[in-house]
Design an enzyme around this catalytic site. Sequence first.
Site, short mmCIF file in Angstrom:
data_model
loop_
_atom_site.label_atom_id
_atom_site.label_comp_id
_atom_site.label_asym_id
_atom_site.label_seq_id
_atom_site.Cartn_x
_atom_site.Cartn_y
_atom_site.Cartn_z
N ARG A 150 0.90 -1.21 0.15
CA ARG A 150 0.19 0.02 0.03
C ARG A 150 0.91 1.38 -0.07
O ARG A 150 2.01 1.22 0.67
CB ARG A 150 -0.85 0.18 1.18
CG ARG A 150 -2.07 -1.20 1.37
CD ARG A 150 -2.93 -0.81 0.35
NE ARG A 150 -3.92 -1.83 0.19
CZ ARG A 150 -4.24 -2.79 -0.47
NH1 ARG A 150 -3.23 -2.94 -1.52
NH2 ARG A 150 -5.09 -3.78 -0.56
N THR A 151 0.42 2.37 -0.78
CA THR A 151 1.11 3.57 -0.73
C THR A 151 0.93 4.13 0.71
O THR A 151 -0.25 4.16 1.30
CB THR A 151 0.42 4.41 -1.76
OG1 THR A 151 0.67 3.97 -3.06
CG2 THR A 151 1.26 5.96 -1.61
N THR A 152 1.83 4.27 1.47
CA THR A 152 1.65 4.89 2.97
C THR A 152 2.02 6.32 3.02
O THR A 152 1.61 6.99 4.17
CB THR A 152 2.68 4.06 4.00
OG1 THR A 152 3.96 4.40 3.56
CG2 THR A 152 2.41 2.52 3.82
N TYR A 171 -4.27 10.43 -2.13
CA TYR A 171 -3.62 11.32 -1.12
C TYR A 171 -3.89 12.55 -1.74
O TYR A 171 -2.85 13.58 -1.83
CB TYR A 171 -2.08 11.22 -1.05
CG TYR A 171 -1.88 9.88 -0.05
CD1 TYR A 171 -2.07 10.26 1.47
CD2 TYR A 171 -1.94 8.55 -0.70
CE1 TYR A 171 -1.51 9.03 2.15
CE2 TYR A 171 -1.73 7.59 0.10
CZ TYR A 171 -1.82 7.71 1.74
OH TYR A 171 -1.37 6.69 2.38
#
Length: 251
Positions: free
Chosen positions: A33-35, A140
């Site tokens: 996952r993109t954190t 985001y």
Amino acid sequence: GCLFRSQAATAFPCAMDELRAASMEAKQAPRSRTTQPIVTGASVLAITYKDGVMMMADTLASYGSMARFKSVQRITKINGGSMIGASGEYSDFQCIKEILEDLTDEEFDIDDGATMDAKQIHSYLSRTMYNARTKVQPFYNQVVVAGYKDGGYLGAVDMYGSTYKENIVATGYGMYLALPLLRKGWRADLTEKEARELLEKSMTVLFYRDCRAINKYNVAKVTKAGVEISKPYSLPTQWSYKRFVNPHLSE
């Protein structure tokens, strides 16, 4: 064709085995996952005025603390009466643009004369971004939606899918520094010139204080005549203020 594929498989057995092994490893690996965002844009400011809605954003996309890409456009037209702007991860903004472009193309193909207005786009983005966040793979971004249909429409949606409609919207650092200035100077009957001056004044303050800002901007407006996005331009600045020259001034 079949003979060629057979010969290739025979000639390169090691390469084929490596590809199969890599494929199996990828399937068995834990989901990633993109954190955190990587390449980001700073604040977007927008206000309603007498004739429609005006939006402003700088053209910088930062890679961490590096001013990496200095000529990106973070405001885009969706259709004849709507536009969006975004701060946050730039690649996620590009993905959102592609989703909305596909939706607009589908609308065009149906050819029933109906066109999504800004309110509908705002609602659609809310559901899209909420759906992404529930999969723990959010966009985001903070997205500003503006449009004109029997009057100006201005709203915002964040990475969680939360939305609100307002006459004044600021994202990023602008929520802390620019929003008070915009609230102080905003009136429902602002002219186009006054609206632009108010946005430019607020952006100048952000440029002085925000390390992720650049003095190069796009201004966009949506009115009953449609969407218009300016070419990039810079604002005059002054760095000779006493506190700028000597931050420790005691007077």
